[in-house]
Each structure stands twice: as structure tokens, then as C-alpha cells.
Design a protein around this motif. Structure first.
Motif, short mmCIF file in Angstrom:
data_model
loop_
_atom_site.label_atom_id
_atom_site.label_comp_id
_atom_site.label_asym_id
_atom_site.label_seq_id
_atom_site.Cartn_x
_atom_site.Cartn_y
_atom_site.Cartn_z
N ALA A 84 -6.76 16.80 -9.82
CA ALA A 84 -5.54 17.60 -9.64
C ALA A 84 -4.70 17.12 -8.47
O ALA A 84 -3.47 17.24 -8.50
CB ALA A 84 -5.93 19.07 -9.44
N SER A 85 -5.33 16.57 -7.44
CA SER A 85 -4.61 16.17 -6.23
C SER A 85 -4.73 14.68 -5.95
O SER A 85 -4.86 14.27 -4.80
CB SER A 85 -5.12 16.97 -5.02
OG SER A 85 -4.95 18.35 -5.21
N MET A 86 -4.73 13.88 -7.00
CA MET A 86 -4.91 12.44 -6.87
C MET A 86 -6.34 12.13 -6.43
O MET A 86 -7.12 13.03 -6.17
CB MET A 86 -3.86 11.82 -5.96
CG MET A 86 -2.43 12.03 -6.47
SD MET A 86 -1.15 11.22 -5.48
CE MET A 86 -1.06 12.34 -4.09
N ARG A 87 -6.71 10.86 -6.36
CA ARG A 87 -8.11 10.53 -6.10
C ARG A 87 -8.45 10.67 -4.63
O ARG A 87 -7.77 10.11 -3.76
CB ARG A 87 -8.43 9.12 -6.60
CG ARG A 87 -9.93 8.81 -6.53
CD ARG A 87 -10.40 7.81 -7.55
NE ARG A 87 -10.04 8.15 -8.91
CZ ARG A 87 -10.61 9.10 -9.66
NH1 ARG A 87 -11.61 9.82 -9.14
NH2 ARG A 87 -10.20 9.33 -10.89
N ALA A 88 -9.52 11.40 -4.35
CA ALA A 88 -9.93 11.65 -2.96
C ALA A 88 -10.49 10.40 -2.32
O ALA A 88 -11.23 9.63 -2.94
CB ALA A 88 -10.96 12.77 -2.92
N SER A 89 -10.14 10.22 -1.06
CA SER A 89 -10.61 9.07 -0.29
C SER A 89 -10.54 9.45 1.19
O SER A 89 -10.15 10.59 1.53
CB SER A 89 -9.75 7.84 -0.57
OG SER A 89 -10.20 6.71 0.16
#
Length: 313
Positions: A84-89
Motif C-alpha cells: 500500500a505504501s510502496m516497498r519498505a526499506s
């Protein structure tokens, strides 16, 4: 300033030994203290990446940042499809800033080549690009070799004439506003980046920042100079740098100052995303963002595993 293992604190004998080669160990960042002295960047990615840089609390809870087998692990989300919020990094920045010195990173694993990925180990100063940027490790998508780049405001042009054979000068004008590329050299050693780097067990990247230039060396595991492993680095013993940025066309004291150390892994954006259509990755998805969103498993090996970062001045 916090100092770790400072020779000054260990007595005059060690101080004299350290000074014999011109450098004194100022800070060591490793699995004993790394997260105490690096902060987590959580703003929108300045490079417009398909990435959600999470806080330390979230990163620790989700396993994206941790101490692992006496090493520092910095990873990405590789399980969520179409997040939902782009890929976490994670993107981490040192609390301390530096002007000149010798920066030695012993890295066991870096993000492997994958469509959409854009990892970097770099430094930059305030009021970018006025205080400069030094990209020590960087590449995108399926790159097999490292790109080393400086970014500055207008007025800095360098020579790469003294770089290692096989290193190619892409641009010599470091002005960030000159096509946005900075001054860049590409390397030819596949053991110095991505999958090849990991296959040989990683190695050491050393960057010397001095008044007369900026120099980068790479030593793969098993070929690291003894003076580095002993803690008394002497650049005079290391031979030709992988990349050498020098010359009278740039005042390095003016264009580079007060820089913090950064590790990050982003996706797509103004490099990996911009070149997507011209790469073989375009056969997998029409856009970089679409691919990264729907192929989480492609990024299982998109992690940093850091033994230590040592700063000498």
C-alpha cells in the motif's frame, strides 16, 4: 564528538604508531554500536523511488534492520505483493559528519543485482549539492560492476587519469546540474559489486578524502591489505586506486565538507526507473514501479551485511 577506540584514549604509544601513517582511528561502527550512531531517514525519497523508508521502530519490528551474527543487517521487504505504501526499506545516516579522512567499510554482503533495485553506500553534506556528495558503491537494476561518482555545485572538474586500468570515465564535470550525472567512473571488476561481490565473500571499500583529491580502493575478501586488518592503514601501500578524482580543476576544500555516511536501498526512481525502458528489465513489466510492486521475492537478497565502518582522520 563520540569517539570509538580512539588511539588518543589508549595512550601515547598507540597515538605515535597511528600517526606514523598519518591517520588516527576516530570512530568504529559495527554490531556493538551501529544503531546508536546512525539515524533512520523516513522522509519521501529525494530520488523519487518506489520506496517507503521506515522508522527504526518499524525496521526492527519487521526485521529490516538488526544485528545478525556480529554483523549489521539492513534489508528490504521481500514478502509483500503490491504494498500500500510502496516497498519498505531502510536508509540510515551517521549522526556525525566529517570533513576529509579515510573511510574503510568492511562489507560481507550487498544488495544483489535485480530489476528495479538501487543500492548505495555514500556520503553527502548539507545544502546539497553545495557541500558535495561522494558515491562509493552504487548501481542499478542488473548492473554487474560498481559506479563511483562525485556530485557538486558548478565549478568542479576532475581528472581520472590515475584510476585503475579498466576504469572508464563517463563524465569529468562534477556539476550536478550538468545533466544530473556528476563526475562518474565505471569499473570493470565484477567482484566489486552485487552478486559477484557476494560470491567472493564481499570485501573492503576504502575512500580517502584529502585536499588534493578523493580516491577509492576496493579489496575483495582474501586480498585485504594487512595494514587495514591490523588497524594501521597506509594508503601508500595500496597501489593504484580503483577511482582517482584529482586535478587543478576542482578545489576539494571548497566543494566537499561536513558529510554524513549513508547506506540505503531504494527502487526505481531517477536512475533505475529512468533507464528501465532501455534495459532488459523492460521485458518483465512495462514500468519499474509495476515490477517492484508485484515481485517481492526478487528482492530477498537485496540486503547489506556490514562488518564495520571505520573512520580515520
Amino acid at each position: 564528538m563520540h569517539t570509538t577506540h580512539s588511539f588518543l584514549a589508549l595512550g601515547s604509544i598507540l597515538t605515535l604508531l597511528g600517526s606514523a601513517h598519518g591517520y588516527t582511528l576516530m570512530n568504529t561502527y559495527d554490531a556493538t554500536n551501529f544503531f546508536d550512531y546512525f539515524n533512520f531517514f523516513t522522509a519521501v525519497d529525494p530520488t523519487s523511488g518506489y520506496v517507503d523508508y521506515v522508522s527504526e521502530t518499524v525496521a526492527m519490528a519487521d526485521g529490516l534492520a538488526r544485528y545478525q551474527n556480529n554483523q549489521v543487517y539492513l534489508g528490504v521487504d521481500y514478502t509483500t505483493s503490491n504494498p500500500a505504501s510502496m516497498r519498505a526499506s531502510v536508509r540510515v545516516t551517521s549522526d556525525i559528519s566529517y570533513t576529509q579522512g579515510l573511510f574503510i567499510a568492511d562489507i560481507a554482503h550487498m544488495p544483489e543485482a535485480a530489476c528495479g533495485v538501487w543500492p548505495a553506500f555514500w556520503m553527502f553534506g548539507p545544502n546539497w549539492p553545495d557541500s558535495g556528495e561522494i558515491d562509493i558503491i552504487e548501481g542499478v537494476n542488473l548492473a554487474t560492476t560498481n559506479s563511483i561518482t562525485l556530485h557538486t555545485s558548478a565549478g568542479c572538474t576532475v581528472s581520472n587519469a590515475n584510476s585503475l586500468p579498466g576504469t572508464t570515465t563517463v563524465t569529468s564535470n562534477c556539476n550536478q546540474d550538468n545533466a544530473g550525472t556528476g563526475c562518474q567512473v565505471t569499473t570493470s571488476n565484477t567482484n566489486g559489486y552485487g552478486t559477484g561481490f557476494n560470491t567472493v565473500g564481499g570485501g573492503v571499500y576504502a575512500m580517502q578524502w584529502a585536499s588534493d583529491g578523493i580516491y577509492v580502493w576496493f579489496f575483495q575478501r582474501g586480498s585485504i591489505p594487512a595494514d587495514i586488518t591490523s588497524g594501521y592503514p597506509n594508503t601508500a601501500n595500496w597501489g593504484t586506486p580503483t577511482a582517482s578524482f584529482s586535478g587543478s580543476g576542482c578545489n576539494f576544500n571548497t566543494y566537499f565538507a561536513n558529510q554524513n555516511i549513508v547506506f540505503d536501498t531504494t527502487f526505481c526512481g531517477t536512475w533505475a526507473g529512468v533507464v528501465w525502458g532501455a534495459s532488459s528489465c523492460a521485458s518483465y513489466a512495462s514500468t519499474c514501479n509495476d515490477y517492484v510492486a508485484n515481485n517481492p521475492g526478487a528482492f530477498q537478497n537485496s540486503y547489506w551485511l556490514i562488518n564495520s565502518v571505520k573512520v580515520y582522520q
